[in-house]
Design an enzyme around this catalytic site. Structure first.
Site, mmCIF file in Angstrom:
data_model
loop_
_atom_site.group_PDB
_atom_site.id
_atom_site.type_symbol
_atom_site.label_atom_id
_atom_site.label_comp_id
_atom_site.label_asym_id
_atom_site.label_seq_id
_atom_site.Cartn_x
_atom_site.Cartn_y
_atom_site.Cartn_z
ATOM 1 N N PHE A 45 0.816 -1.031 0.053
ATOM 2 C CA PHE A 45 -0.137 0.022 -0.003
ATOM 3 C C PHE A 45 0.833 1.265 0.131
ATOM 4 O O PHE A 45 0.365 2.375 -0.390
ATOM 5 C CB PHE A 45 -1.019 0.083 1.106
ATOM 6 N N LYS B 85 -1.529 -6.655 -9.352
ATOM 7 C CA LYS B 85 -2.419 -6.637 -8.422
ATOM 8 C C LYS B 85 -2.191 -5.760 -7.333
ATOM 9 O O LYS B 85 -1.137 -6.033 -6.456
ATOM 10 C CB LYS B 85 -2.556 -8.120 -7.996
ATOM 11 N N SER C 120 5.074 -7.218 3.088
ATOM 12 C CA SER C 120 5.712 -7.491 4.449
ATOM 13 C C SER C 120 6.311 -8.763 4.368
ATOM 14 O O SER C 120 6.329 -9.773 3.302
ATOM 15 C CB SER C 120 4.367 -7.824 5.352
ATOM 16 N N CYS D 164 9.539 0.967 3.915
ATOM 17 C CA CYS D 164 10.520 -0.095 4.019
ATOM 18 C C CYS D 164 11.773 0.443 4.476
ATOM 19 O O CYS D 164 12.570 -0.263 4.968
ATOM 20 C CB CYS D 164 10.480 -0.826 2.715
ATOM 21 N N GLU E 214 9.401 -4.869 12.563
ATOM 22 C CA GLU E 214 9.047 -3.807 11.923
ATOM 23 C C GLU E 214 7.767 -3.058 12.548
ATOM 24 O O GLU E 214 6.633 -3.789 12.845
ATOM 25 C CB GLU E 214 8.901 -4.026 10.589
HETATM 26 P P1 NAD Z 1 1.160 -6.622 2.709
HETATM 27 O O1 NAD Z 1 2.139 -7.842 2.815
HETATM 28 O O2 NAD Z 1 0.128 -6.875 3.684
HETATM 29 O O3 NAD Z 1 0.727 -6.715 1.237
HETATM 30 C C1 NAD Z 1 1.432 -6.673 0.037
HETATM 31 C C2 NAD Z 1 0.633 -7.162 -1.102
HETATM 32 O O4 NAD Z 1 0.419 -8.659 -1.145
HETATM 33 C C3 NAD Z 1 -0.924 -6.436 -1.127
HETATM 34 O O5 NAD Z 1 -1.158 -6.500 -2.447
HETATM 35 C C4 NAD Z 1 -1.686 -7.929 -0.687
HETATM 36 O O6 NAD Z 1 -2.932 -7.806 -1.169
HETATM 37 C C5 NAD Z 1 -0.863 -8.991 -1.101
HETATM 38 N N1 NAD Z 1 -1.064 -9.977 -0.366
HETATM 39 C C6 NAD Z 1 -1.659 -10.421 0.815
HETATM 40 N N2 NAD Z 1 -1.688 -11.849 1.113
HETATM 41 C C7 NAD Z 1 -1.162 -12.469 -0.090
HETATM 42 C C8 NAD Z 1 -0.755 -14.014 -0.193
HETATM 43 N N3 NAD Z 1 -0.906 -14.767 0.822
HETATM 44 N N4 NAD Z 1 -0.235 -13.820 -1.232
HETATM 45 C C9 NAD Z 1 0.215 -13.231 -2.063
HETATM 46 N N5 NAD Z 1 -0.037 -11.756 -2.106
HETATM 47 C C10 NAD Z 1 -0.714 -11.466 -0.795
HETATM 48 O O7 NAD Z 1 2.174 -5.430 2.801
HETATM 49 P P2 NAD Z 1 1.660 -3.782 3.144
HETATM 50 O O8 NAD Z 1 1.000 -3.716 4.486
HETATM 51 O O9 NAD Z 1 0.934 -3.430 2.042
HETATM 52 O O10 NAD Z 1 2.856 -3.088 2.831
HETATM 53 C C11 NAD Z 1 3.792 -3.111 3.695
HETATM 54 C C12 NAD Z 1 4.878 -3.788 4.019
HETATM 55 O O11 NAD Z 1 5.542 -3.808 2.946
HETATM 56 C C13 NAD Z 1 6.071 -3.709 4.915
HETATM 57 O O12 NAD Z 1 6.317 -4.792 5.617
HETATM 58 C C14 NAD Z 1 7.340 -2.745 4.211
HETATM 59 O O13 NAD Z 1 8.510 -2.943 4.830
HETATM 60 C C15 NAD Z 1 6.979 -3.765 2.826
HETATM 61 N N6 NAD Z 1 7.774 -2.962 1.932
HETATM 62 C C16 NAD Z 1 9.048 -3.550 1.435
HETATM 63 C C17 NAD Z 1 9.482 -2.736 0.554
HETATM 64 C C18 NAD Z 1 10.856 -3.266 -0.473
HETATM 65 O O14 NAD Z 1 11.252 -2.894 -1.277
HETATM 66 N N7 NAD Z 1 11.533 -4.236 0.443
HETATM 67 C C19 NAD Z 1 8.969 -1.628 -0.099
HETATM 68 C C20 NAD Z 1 7.814 -1.173 0.375
HETATM 69 C C21 NAD Z 1 7.137 -1.904 1.325
#
Ligand code: NAD
Length: 491
Positions: free
Chosen positions: A159, A183, A236, A291, A392
């Protein structure tokens, strides 16, 4: 479509060049600063996932065979359309994510840089270090490597950067000849839906870029689809680990950027004024929902007393408010659940012995009482064994940890399961160099709280912050293509 509104109705998907409303069920999406619904997100049905992938697979046939300079012309037009719409798009990003307009503009500029990087695609295809051509390797046989696109890629994004993170992958993937199905996060799908219009205006053939909405089940169906060759995922660690395993189980390549807990070490010899400003603001950009957000502030020896007071003074000046208000420095968190989670972590830290120097729990913005706000929070006397130092937070919290010396600071910097980024503030080249060598993170900042590389550098992390081999941004050239060896003999 892109303009700022109070309500967006049912947020459409973009499949085969057309917007359509669908979904088995609907989820709410919010303006986090108002705390009110501004739209509904459809959760794509299995047949809609299939339709998007089939559209992408069918487009791939022609698209991948277009001359690279033709594909480049589409990207040039996309860049122009993107720039023309940046101001409006920034407001939509701000509204749906809760970041300030200035932060949203920053995000879109980074997205633009990713387009600029992808404009070098002809050079990537001809990469002299990786593309070989040798005549007479054996009698009358010539051998060459040819770099080729692979097919349909799933792009699954978090997000916090609903435009920039898709942009890390999509311009590059498609200019190299692939097609994609995006997605985006179900929490803030409006900006990603708006991207469809930009691709339409740039004239892309239907099916090259598709957007479907939904939750984890939609993402899993997309990854498992037999026509999808690989997945670029950012999110995440908990979900990233699942995605990596699922991709492997189905024989797909995966590039997985995950969670973080980025340490910031301050040595006693650090420049006081510049460091304080950079650290105190760095922790709270986008309310800590990055992140690359600093996760722990490790003050070494005399730096502890020297910096603490100044940092607290500066943090108290941060203005929390509605994200579209130009006087706001820090907006709300993405959701009510996120606010409760972060406040819960702070409460547990205090119960474990941390001392709040600034306490943002229960913060209310008078004019927007339903908004998901939390004030900046500074916790002193945090120890490395506390949850708040290990996990985190993804919220506006600055935990302060005392380290006796440089050695102990390096040990603390390496003591979490994450390895996305790490920073040191010092005026000693020796400490800076040692830190860069010994800290196990993908990105090292020297005198900067947020260590964010531009797209011409690879972007990835270590340990539980990244799964895969090929990193994002320019490294993803190898992810989105494969090299084939062609051996020729002509009688
Ligand atoms: P999230 O993991 O909750 O969701 C990310 C995406 O995964 C969403 O599109 C969600 O719908 C999808 N998703 C959820 N369950 C899934 C499943 N079982 N299989 C496949 N996809 C699934 O993360 P969030 O809360 O949207 O974002 C925050 C997290 O993202 C933080 O942990 C942050 O550190 C990380 N992040 C990492 C980077 C990086 O480059 N390392 C960059 C930005 C954010």
């Amino acid at each position: 479509m892109i303009s700022l509104r109070d309500s967006y109705g049912v947020v459409p998907m973009f499949i085969d060049g057309r917007y359509e409303v669908g979904g088995d069920k609907r989820l709410p999406t919010y303006d986090p600063g108002l705390g009110s619904r501004i739209g509904e997100v459809p959760v794509a049905s299995t047949s809609e996932v299939d339709a998007a992938v089939r559209a992408a697979a069918s487009a791939f046939e022609k698209w991948s065979r277009l001359p690279i300079y033709e594909r480049l012309q589409y990207l040039v037009r996309l860049k122009i359309v993107y720039e023309q719409n940046m101001e409006e798009l920034a407001k939509v990003v701000a509204k749906n994510v809760g970041k300030t307009v200035a932060e949203a503009v920053g995000e879109l500029r980074r997205g633009l840089e990713a387009i600029d990087m992808a404009l070098a695609s002809p050079h990537f295809l001809a990469d002299v270090k990786k593309v070989m051509n040798i005549a007479n390797t054996e009698p009358e046989i010539d051998m060459e490597t040819v770099r080729e696109p692979l097919g349909v890629f799933a792009i699954i994004t978090p997000f916090n950067f609903p435009v920039m993170i898709p942009q890390w992958f999509i311009p590059l993937a498609i200019t190299l000849g692939n097609t994609v199905v995006l997605k985006p996060s179900e929490q803030d799908p409006i900006p990603a839906a708006a991207l469809g219009e930009l691709f339409q205006k740039a004239g892309y053939p239907p099916g090259v870029f598709n957007v479907i909405h939904g939750d984890g089940s939609t993402a899993e169906a997309l990854i498992k689809h037999p026509e999808v060759v690989g997945v670029a995922f950012v999110g995440s660690t908990k979900v990233g680990e699942k995605v990596y395993a699922l991709a492997a189980a189905h024989g797909k390549r995966a590039l997985v950027g995950a969670g973080a807990k980025n340490p910031v070490v301050v040595m006693p010899d650090a420049d006081l004024t510049n460091s304080v400003e950079n650290i105190a603001t760095g922790f709270f950009v986008m309310a800590g929902q990055r992140c690359l957000a600093p996760g722990n502030l490790i003050l070494v020896g005399e730096a502890y007393e020297k910096f603490k007071r100044h940092i607290v003074e500066r943090v108290k000046k941060i203005r929390v408010g509605y994200q579209l208000d130009p006087n706001t420095d820090m907006g709300p968190l993405i959701s009510s659940a996120s606010k409760q989670r972060v406040e819960g972590m702070v409460t547990r830290a205090v119960e474990a012995g941390a001392k709040p120097l600034v306490d943002g729990r229960g913060y209310r913005v008078e004019a927007y009482p339903e908004g998901f706000y939390m004030g900046p929070t500074v916790l002193d006397e945090v120890h490395m064994d506390m949850e708040i130092a290990q996990e985190e937070v993804f919220g506006p919290v600055l935990p302060i940890i005392y380290a006796r010396n440089f050695e102990e600071a390096v040990q603390f910097a390496n003591a979490t399961k994450y390895g996305n980024a790490a920073s040191i503030f010092t005026s000693s080249g020796k400490y800076a160099r040692e830190f860069a060598r010994r800290v196990n993170a993908g990105n090292i900042g020297i005198n900067m709280a947020i260590a964010q590389p531009t797209p011409h550098f690879p972007f990835g992390g270590r340990k539980k912050s990244f799964f895969g081999v090929l990193h994002a941004q320019v490294d993803a050239v190898d992810f989105f293509t494969d090299r084939k060896v062609v051996m020729q003999r002509w009688w």
